[in-house]
Write a protein that holds these residues in place. Structure first.
Motif, short mmCIF file in Angstrom:
data_model
loop_
_atom_site.label_atom_id
_atom_site.label_comp_id
_atom_site.label_asym_id
_atom_site.label_seq_id
_atom_site.Cartn_x
_atom_site.Cartn_y
_atom_site.Cartn_z
N UNK A 126 0.83 -1.21 0.00
CA UNK A 126 0.00 0.00 0.00
C UNK A 126 0.86 1.25 0.00
N UNK A 127 1.98 1.18 0.67
CA UNK A 127 2.88 2.33 0.75
C UNK A 127 3.45 2.67 -0.63
N UNK A 128 3.69 1.65 -1.46
CA UNK A 128 4.24 1.90 -2.80
C UNK A 128 3.22 2.58 -3.71
N UNK A 129 1.92 2.38 -3.45
CA UNK A 129 0.90 2.99 -4.29
C UNK A 129 0.34 4.29 -3.70
N UNK A 130 0.61 4.55 -2.44
CA UNK A 130 0.04 5.73 -1.79
C UNK A 130 0.48 7.04 -2.43
N UNK A 131 1.77 7.23 -2.77
CA UNK A 131 2.15 8.49 -3.43
C UNK A 131 1.41 8.74 -4.74
N UNK A 132 1.21 7.69 -5.54
CA UNK A 132 0.49 7.86 -6.79
C UNK A 132 -0.98 8.20 -6.54
N UNK A 133 -1.56 7.64 -5.49
CA UNK A 133 -2.95 7.97 -5.15
C UNK A 133 -3.07 9.44 -4.75
N UNK A 134 -2.14 9.91 -3.93
CA UNK A 134 -2.17 11.32 -3.52
C UNK A 134 -1.90 12.23 -4.71
N UNK A 135 -0.98 11.81 -5.57
CA UNK A 135 -0.65 12.58 -6.77
C UNK A 135 -1.87 12.70 -7.69
N UNK A 136 -2.60 11.60 -7.89
CA UNK A 136 -3.81 11.66 -8.71
C UNK A 136 -4.88 12.53 -8.08
N UNK A 137 -5.01 12.44 -6.75
CA UNK A 137 -6.00 13.28 -6.07
C UNK A 137 -5.64 14.76 -6.20
N UNK A 138 -4.36 15.07 -6.18
CA UNK A 138 -3.94 16.47 -6.33
C UNK A 138 -4.27 17.00 -7.72
N UNK A 139 -4.08 16.17 -8.74
CA UNK A 139 -4.42 16.59 -10.11
C UNK A 139 -5.92 16.84 -10.22
N UNK A 140 -6.73 15.92 -9.67
CA UNK A 140 -8.18 16.10 -9.71
C UNK A 140 -8.58 17.36 -8.95
N UNK A 141 -7.92 17.61 -7.82
CA UNK A 141 -8.21 18.80 -7.05
C UNK A 141 -7.92 20.08 -7.81
#
Length: 357
Positions: free
Chosen positions: A312-327
């Protein structure tokens, strides 16, 4: 205050048509340019080669795509293929004995010619149909590069860049490669800043807003769209060559895949369509934000602040990164360039409440 419009009077058309009308803006641009030129003197080689150099090169790629998407309004989801053509063409030209300076120009012309052929689809279709046409270019170039050994050496082959000189100066050190890339991105920046002031730039904007109305007032949609694809592809081809010689130093087919095209579109959208400074901000965000997020979350995990599994830790930065783009797209659809412009206008009138319209 030195950063205000107060006291700035224009007594000639030349002063009124300046790119930066406020003296503080001109000083700021000059300071940023000086810092960029002197960066190899005070930035560690690790950070210069891993962060600053790729940021500069991908900003040039974003500027190339901004001319097509932001100014001309033509969607392109295969721009990585344009850069791949420039990268492979420049390597083969240099190996054939062509001077590096001429090889850069020829690689750009080759990319422009092929890009204009596929861009001709824009003369008949638009929107999602144009996206499909550019996707066809991406996949066709990928297939050709992988399956024609004369170009890439094979699907798993690595094509190394030969040693070159630029204007009789060897491009072998990190500083020399950085200055070459910086010179190219500065040249593209000046071109994109001034193109709107030309008849070609005004024609691009007219085509973007309404091509039928542009045709009524005398703008040739056929010529303008074809020139937009040709010019943007030329800039992208040279940028691909500089990416190969100044950063990768060895080229493989995986470096110019479809995911790279998506990242380039994200740079333009997040930075702000049609914005020059947005190309820099968008490239920096898309390129550097995942790296900083990964390092930050990894540091929190090592300190015990994030008790999650390694998967989960390896995918968490990409999840936050995608959320930032959507934001960004939700709260400021005009991108990071608009946020910068809002902050700038706030200080233009501070401490008063009303910003310049």
């Amino acid at each position: 205050m030195f950063y205000r419009l107060s006291g700035t009077y224009h007594t000639s058309y030349e002063s009124d048509r300046r790119l930066w009308k406020i003296p503080a803006d001109r000083w700021l641009v000059l300071a940023v340019l000086v810092i960029a030129v002197l960066a190899p003197l005070f930035v560690a080689p690790l950070y210069l080669g891993s962060y600053v150099l790729p940021w500069v090169i991908w900003s040039a790629a974003a500027l190339s795509l901004t001319l097509l998407m932001g100014m001309a309004g033509q969607l392109h989801f295969g721009f990585a293929a344009v850069m791949a053509i420039g990268a492979y063409a420049s390597i083969h030209l240099v190996r054939a004995g062509v001077p590096f300076e001429i090889a850069l120009v020829l690689s750009g012309l080759i990319s422009a010619a092929i890009g204009a052929v596929f861009g001709a689809a824009a003369l008949r279709v638009k929107g999602l149909y144009l996206v499909m046409a550019t996707l066809a270019m991406q996949y066709l170039v990928d297939w050709t590069v992988v399956n024609v050994p004369a170009i890439s050496g094979g699907a798993h082959a690595t094509l190394r860049t030969p040693a070159v000189n630029f204007l009789f100066m060897p491009i072998d050190s990190l500083s020399a490669r950085y200055w070459l890339a910086l010179g190219w991105v500065v040249l593209l920046t000046l071109f994109c800043l001034n193109v709107r002031r030309t008849s070609f730039g005004r024609a691009l904007v007219a085509i973007r807003d309404k091509d039928f109305a542009a045709a009524v007032i005398g703008v040739d949609p056929f010529k303008t769209k074809l020139m937009a694809f040709f010019t943007s592809s030329f800039m992208g081809g040279v940028t691909g060559a500089i990416l190969a010689f100044c950063y990768y130093r060895a080229v493989t087919p995986e470096q110019f895949g479809f995911n790279v095209s998506i990242q380039l579109v994200a740079m333009v959208l997040v930075g702000g369509l049609g914005s020059v400074i947005g190309s820099y901000l968008g490239a920096g965000f898309v390129l550097l934000a995942p790296i900083f997020l990964t390092n930050f979350i990894a540091g929190l995990a090592q300190a015990g602040w994030v008790p999650v599994s390694q998967n989960f830790l390896s995918h968490l930065p990409l999840m936050i990164y995608g959320a930032m783009i959507i934001g960004f797209l939700l709260f400021e659809p005009l991108g990071l360039a608009k946020i910068y412009d809002n902050i700038r206008k706030y200080f233009l009138v501070w401490p008063f409440r009303h910003a310049k319209s």
